[in-house]
Design a protein around this motif. Structure first.
Motif, PDB file in Angstrom:
ATOM      1  N   SER A 145       0.969  -1.313  -0.069  1.00 11.79           N
ATOM      2  CA  SER A 145       0.119   0.126   0.028  1.00 11.79           C
ATOM      3  C   SER A 145       0.470   1.456   0.025  1.00 11.79           C
ATOM      4  CB  SER A 145      -1.117  -0.047   1.082  1.00 11.79           C
ATOM      5  OG  SER A 145      -1.932  -0.671   1.575  1.00 11.79           O
ATOM      6  N   ASP A 184      -4.062   3.167  -1.441  1.00  4.26           N
ATOM      7  CA  ASP A 184      -4.076   3.864  -0.435  1.00  4.26           C
ATOM      8  C   ASP A 184      -4.598   2.300   0.524  1.00  4.26           C
ATOM      9  OD1 ASP A 184      -7.116   5.444  -0.750  1.00  4.26           O
ATOM     10  OD2 ASP A 184      -7.036   3.167  -0.666  1.00  4.26           O
ATOM     11  N   ASN A 186      -7.061   2.171   1.917  1.00  7.76           N
ATOM     12  CA  ASN A 186      -7.737   1.875   2.249  1.00  7.76           C
ATOM     13  C   ASN A 186      -8.888   1.381   0.802  1.00  7.76           C
ATOM     14  OD1 ASN A 186      -9.425   3.056   4.740  1.00  7.76           O
ATOM     15  ND2 ASN A 186      -8.804   5.460   3.743  1.00  7.76           N
ATOM     16  N   TYR A 188      -8.147   1.978  -1.859  1.00  3.07           N
ATOM     17  CA  TYR A 188      -7.955   2.779  -3.113  1.00  3.07           C
ATOM     18  C   TYR A 188      -6.728   3.181  -4.050  1.00  3.07           C
ATOM     19  CZ  TYR A 188     -13.625   3.596  -1.137  1.00  3.07           C
ATOM     20  OH  TYR A 188     -14.487   3.098  -0.674  1.00  3.07           O
ATOM     21  N   SER A 190      -3.927   4.317  -5.224  1.00  2.40           N
ATOM     22  CA  SER A 190      -3.310   5.798  -4.680  1.00  2.40           C
ATOM     23  C   SER A 190      -2.643   6.429  -5.970  1.00  2.40           C
ATOM     24  CB  SER A 190      -2.654   5.919  -4.129  1.00  2.40           C
ATOM     25  OG  SER A 190      -1.871   6.588  -3.274  1.00  2.40           O
ATOM     26  N   PRO A 208      -7.201  10.771  -8.275  1.00  2.00           N
ATOM     27  CA  PRO A 208      -7.254  10.449  -6.684  1.00  2.00           C
ATOM     28  C   PRO A 208      -7.276  12.033  -5.936  1.00  2.00           C
ATOM     29  CG  PRO A 208      -5.103   8.534  -7.609  1.00  2.00           C
ATOM     30  CD  PRO A 208      -5.572   9.535  -8.495  1.00  2.00           C
ATOM     31  N   GLN A 212      -4.905  11.056  -0.591  1.00  3.20           N
ATOM     32  CA  GLN A 212      -5.021   9.693  -0.101  1.00  3.20           C
ATOM     33  C   GLN A 212      -3.652   9.479  -0.850  1.00  3.20           C
ATOM     34  OE1 GLN A 212      -8.232   9.223  -3.903  1.00  3.20           O
ATOM     35  NE2 GLN A 212      -8.128   7.786  -2.659  1.00  3.20           N
ATOM     36  N   SER A 213      -2.585   9.606   0.260  1.00  4.44           N
ATOM     37  CA  SER A 213      -1.373   9.465   0.623  1.00  4.44           C
ATOM     38  C   SER A 213      -0.683   9.465  -0.773  1.00  4.44           C
ATOM     39  CB  SER A 213      -1.554   7.866   0.666  1.00  4.44           C
ATOM     40  OG  SER A 213      -1.863   7.486   2.172  1.00  4.44           O
ATOM     41  N   GLU A 236     -11.533  14.838  -9.150  1.00  5.03           N
ATOM     42  CA  GLU A 236     -10.373  13.924  -8.356  1.00  5.03           C
ATOM     43  C   GLU A 236     -11.607  13.347  -7.176  1.00  5.03           C
ATOM     44  OE1 GLU A 236      -8.987  18.593  -7.091  1.00  5.03           O
ATOM     45  OE2 GLU A 236      -7.447  16.882  -5.856  1.00  5.03           O
ATOM     46  N   LEU A 238     -12.265   8.722  -5.401  1.00  2.00           N
ATOM     47  CA  LEU A 238     -12.457   7.673  -5.065  1.00  2.00           C
ATOM     48  C   LEU A 238     -12.113   6.933  -6.397  1.00  2.00           C
ATOM     49  CD1 LEU A 238     -13.872   7.438  -1.438  1.00  2.00           C
ATOM     50  CD2 LEU A 238     -11.423   8.049  -1.596  1.00  2.00           C
TER      51      LEU A 238
END
Ligand SMILES: Cc1[nH+]cc(COP(=O)(O)O)c(CN[C@@H](CCC(=O)O)C(=O)O)c1O
Length: 303
Positions: A145, A184, A186, A188, A190, A208, A212-213, A236, A238
């Motif tokens: 991740s 990420d 979660n 999703y 990234s 993203p 989101q990292s 932008e 998810l």
């Protein structure tokens, strides 16, 4: 790697081979550096640096997050970058400003280490290989991740963040992919190990969110700006992993990567397995700025 004659270190331009640091520097043991990746282009109107002010501001932001006092002003850093490019007689090049914690005392506590600044420039072609800007690359979703929020801040372009990037990159290369895409925590989408990502589906362009990292990239900003000017809807949002597999187009963006089409993900073909029409028009408009020097958005600093 294409060496250059000089590297700027703490105010001095020194020979490339003499640009060394001590093994007991804090950064060597603890990854305590921040940096930028900047491109200078040989435009038809002369050499010009893309997003110079923005990169220097992001370097400043990274230094603030990591409580590093850069001993040079933004003006001094910009002058040093331009001086290094000119000293090395580049018409076009990649520029790597680096701020790092040097010697002082070891142990995690970074406050006793010195703060050092270096600027390297070198000629760097297409980031993910030759002809990829047209033919695209094959990538995989990484088993790693992206950085978890509130652990390593992804908005800081810090050396330590690229240990996660290296794991993503090595895993991709081992399976003969050009790049790895990380989700990420979660699940999703990234970003890539060194790029942002865009997904095109039914004429809408998705990317993203900055929370989101990802490193919110300037190439990402430029592509979103150009796309909106061309009348595209840009969201932008998810992006679930499966969206990658049913996308009409996917492309990566970054200073080094520029706008690189993705032709397959985890062996699923993307679109017609080559650069798609939306990717092509965005790439054309982006590259036209840095090739012609026609700069409608005031993104270039001519040197
Ligand atoms: C993790 C990451 N995400 C997004 C981006 C795109 O940011 P921007 O360049 O502002 O559009 C980059 C730049 N990656 C730099 C370093 C590459 C390297 O291998 O080193 C770059 O593209 O210069 C990243 O490293």
């Amino acid at each position: 790697m294409n060496k250059s004659a000089k590297i700027w270190m703490n105010g001095e331009l020194i020979d490339w081979n003499d640009a060394k640091i001590h093994i007991m520097s804090h950064v060597v043991h603890y990854g305590s550096s921040i940096f930028e990746g900047i491109r200078c282009y040989d435009t038809e109107k002369g050499s010009a640096i893309l997003f110079l002010d923005e990169h220097i501001k992001r370097l400043r932001d990274s230094s603030k997050i990591y409580r590093i006092e850069i001993p040079y002003s933004e003006k001094e850093l910009k002058e040093a970058i331009i001086s290094t490019i000119k000293t090395n007689e580049h018409k076009s090049c990649y520029v790597r400003p680096l701020v790092y914690r040097g010697q002082g005392a070891l142990g995690v506590n970074p406050y006793r280490a010195s703060i050092e600044v270096a600027i390297a420039t070198w000629e760097w072609g297409t980031y993910l290989g030759d002809d990829v800007l047209e033919n695209g690359v094959d990538v995989r979703v990484s088993s790693w991740s992206r950085l978890a929020p509130n652990t390593l801040p992804s908005w800081a372009k810090a050396g330590g963040n690229y240990l996660n990037s290296q794991l993503i990159k090595m895993e991709a290369l081992m399976d003969d992919y050009a790049e790895g895409l990380a989700l990420d925590i979660n699940g999703y989408v990234s970003e890539g190990s060194g790029e942002n990502i865009f997904v095109v589906r039914d004429g809408i362009i998705y990317t993203p969110m900055s929370a989101q990292s990802i490193l919110p990239g300037f190439t990402r900003f430029a592509v979103m700006h150009i796309a909106k000017k061309l009348g595209y809807e840009v969201r932008e949002s998810l992006i679930p992993r499966e969206a990658l597999y049913v996308a009409d187009e996917v492309f990566l963006t970054g200073t080094a990567a520029e706008i690189t089409p993705v032709r397959s993900i985890d062996k699923y073909p993307v679109g017609n397995e080559k650069r798609g029409p939306v990717t092509e028009v965005l790439q054309h408009n982006y590259l036209k700025i840095v090739q012609t020097g026609e700069d409608p958005y005031n993104w270039l600093t001519f040197i």
